[in-house]
Design an enzyme around this catalytic site. Structure first.
Site, mmCIF file in Angstrom:
data_model
loop_
_atom_site.group_PDB
_atom_site.id
_atom_site.type_symbol
_atom_site.label_atom_id
_atom_site.label_comp_id
_atom_site.label_asym_id
_atom_site.label_seq_id
_atom_site.Cartn_x
_atom_site.Cartn_y
_atom_site.Cartn_z
ATOM 1 N N LYS A 177 0.663 -0.882 -0.130
ATOM 2 C CA LYS A 177 0.035 0.377 0.073
ATOM 3 C C LYS A 177 0.584 1.354 -0.161
ATOM 4 C CE LYS A 177 -2.015 -0.922 3.268
ATOM 5 N NZ LYS A 177 -1.652 -2.261 4.317
ATOM 6 N N ARG B 107 10.334 -0.368 11.097
ATOM 7 C CA ARG B 107 9.334 -0.149 12.457
ATOM 8 C C ARG B 107 9.518 -0.957 13.619
ATOM 9 N NH1 ARG B 107 4.135 0.484 8.596
ATOM 10 N NH2 ARG B 107 3.763 -0.707 10.194
ATOM 11 N N ARG C 32 -1.111 -7.716 14.175
ATOM 12 C CA ARG C 32 -1.749 -7.047 12.999
ATOM 13 C C ARG C 32 -2.168 -7.320 11.267
ATOM 14 N NH1 ARG C 32 4.215 -4.396 10.722
ATOM 15 N NH2 ARG C 32 2.823 -3.239 9.616
HETATM 16 P P1 ADP Z 1 0.946 -1.197 8.279
HETATM 17 O O1 ADP Z 1 -0.471 -0.933 6.780
HETATM 18 O O2 ADP Z 1 2.356 -1.456 7.854
HETATM 19 O O3 ADP Z 1 0.280 -2.142 9.423
HETATM 20 P P2 ADP Z 1 0.225 1.373 8.907
HETATM 21 O O4 ADP Z 1 1.047 1.975 8.914
HETATM 22 O O5 ADP Z 1 -1.323 1.512 7.960
HETATM 23 O O6 ADP Z 1 0.878 0.191 8.970
HETATM 24 O O7 ADP Z 1 -0.258 1.434 10.553
HETATM 25 C C1 ADP Z 1 0.600 1.286 11.930
HETATM 26 C C2 ADP Z 1 -0.470 1.327 13.061
HETATM 27 O O8 ADP Z 1 -1.371 2.798 13.195
HETATM 28 C C3 ADP Z 1 -1.951 0.238 12.538
HETATM 29 O O9 ADP Z 1 -1.148 -1.415 13.029
HETATM 30 C C4 ADP Z 1 -2.392 0.320 14.271
HETATM 31 O O10 ADP Z 1 -2.049 0.434 15.264
HETATM 32 C C5 ADP Z 1 -2.392 2.111 13.943
HETATM 33 N N1 ADP Z 1 -3.512 2.100 12.626
HETATM 34 C C6 ADP Z 1 -3.145 3.101 12.095
HETATM 35 N N2 ADP Z 1 -4.292 3.514 11.327
HETATM 36 C C7 ADP Z 1 -5.052 3.246 12.245
HETATM 37 C C8 ADP Z 1 -6.565 2.771 11.525
HETATM 38 N N3 ADP Z 1 -7.622 3.444 10.743
HETATM 39 N N4 ADP Z 1 -7.250 2.442 12.960
HETATM 40 C C9 ADP Z 1 -6.548 1.971 14.022
HETATM 41 N N5 ADP Z 1 -5.219 1.821 14.074
HETATM 42 C C10 ADP Z 1 -4.666 2.341 12.820
#
Ligand code: ADP
Ligand code: ZN
Length: 218
Positions: free
Chosen positions: A15, A162, A173
């Site tokens: 993504k 990260r 996750r």
């Molecule tokens: P990835 O898609 O690699 O898991 P992201 O960078 O999108 O990582 O998100 C990292 C973390 O941020 C998630 O694991 C969560 O803890 C938090 N997060 C991001 N977007 C959301 C969301 N829409 N709702 C709840 N938590 C979120």
């Protein structure tokens, strides 16, 4: 052209890589909730302190918090010409809230792009992932190396791993993805908005397919 876009997919599907290229190609506002939280953590704000413990464990930040920051961002003037939501919504309540917000500000979602990928590939990608501390651009220790070790090709910033890109947090996750986020695929399928793509094909081929979809050529 489709201009209000949601990008979905499990962690590691690609993504972030596609999002960066799409927003520059189409001049969209990039709304990455993950980046917003990481920025808040880096800046040591109240939001950052609150989000940090959830994120490091691999858990989701509570809906009301996440919905609040997205609502504020989407209402800003620059979103009028189009936005790409990356990592939001991730739960059904978030999707329902987004629909309501979209109606209130007359910025409805045009398409939901789902990038699919199998679990072994996701684990391989995430365990070798490195990210630019400065601009967020993603790299991989084996398959997407920067030109200079540890340095971002785009901005020269330092690369790091990260905290949530470790085996335990990743399992958490992926579990949240299956239980909370995957149901959104049916939700958007029923609204006729869902387009699914294979994330294991090359990143350039995928980008090509996505640009065609957004231009309405597919
Ligand atoms: P990835 O898609 O690699 O898991 P992201 O960078 O999108 O990582 O998100 C990292 C973390 O941020 C998630 O694991 C969560 O803890 C938090 N997060 C991001 N977007 C959301 C969301 N829409 N709702 C709840 N938590 C979120
Ligand atoms: Zn960078």
């Amino acid at each position: 052209m489709l201009k209000n876009i949601i990008l979905m997919g499990p962690p590691g599907a690609g993504k972030g890589t596609q999002a960066k290229k799409l927003v520059s190609e189409f001049n969209l506002v990039h709304i990455s909730t993950g980046d917003m939280f990481r920025d808040a953590i880096k800046a040591g704000t109240e939001l950052g302190l609150m989000a940090q413990s959830y994120i490091n464990r691999g858990d989701l930040v509570p809906d009301e918090v996440t919905i609040g920051i997205v609502k504020e961002r989407l209402a800003m003037e620059d979103c009028a010409s189009g936005f790409l939501l990356d990592g939001f919504p991730r739960t059904i309540p978030q999707a329902e809230a987004l629909e309501k917000i979209g109606q209130e500000i007359s910025r409805p979602i045009d398409v939901v792009i789902n990038i699919d990928c199998d679990k072994n590939e996701l684990i391989r990608r995430i365990s070798g992932r490195r990210v630019c501390k400065n601009c967020g651009a993603p790299y991989h220790v084996d398959t997407m190396k920067p030109k200079v070790d540890g340095v971002c090709d785009i901005c020269g910033g330092p690369l790091y791993q990260r905290k949530d890109d470790n085996k335990d947090a990743l399992e958490v996750r992926l579990g949240h993805y299956v239980n909370q986020t995957k149901p959104l695929l049916d939700y958007y399928q029923n609204k006729g908005l869902l387009k699914t793509f294979d994330g294991s094909i090359g990143s350039d081929v995928l980008f090509d397919d996505l640009t065609k979809l957004i231009r309405g050529q597919k």
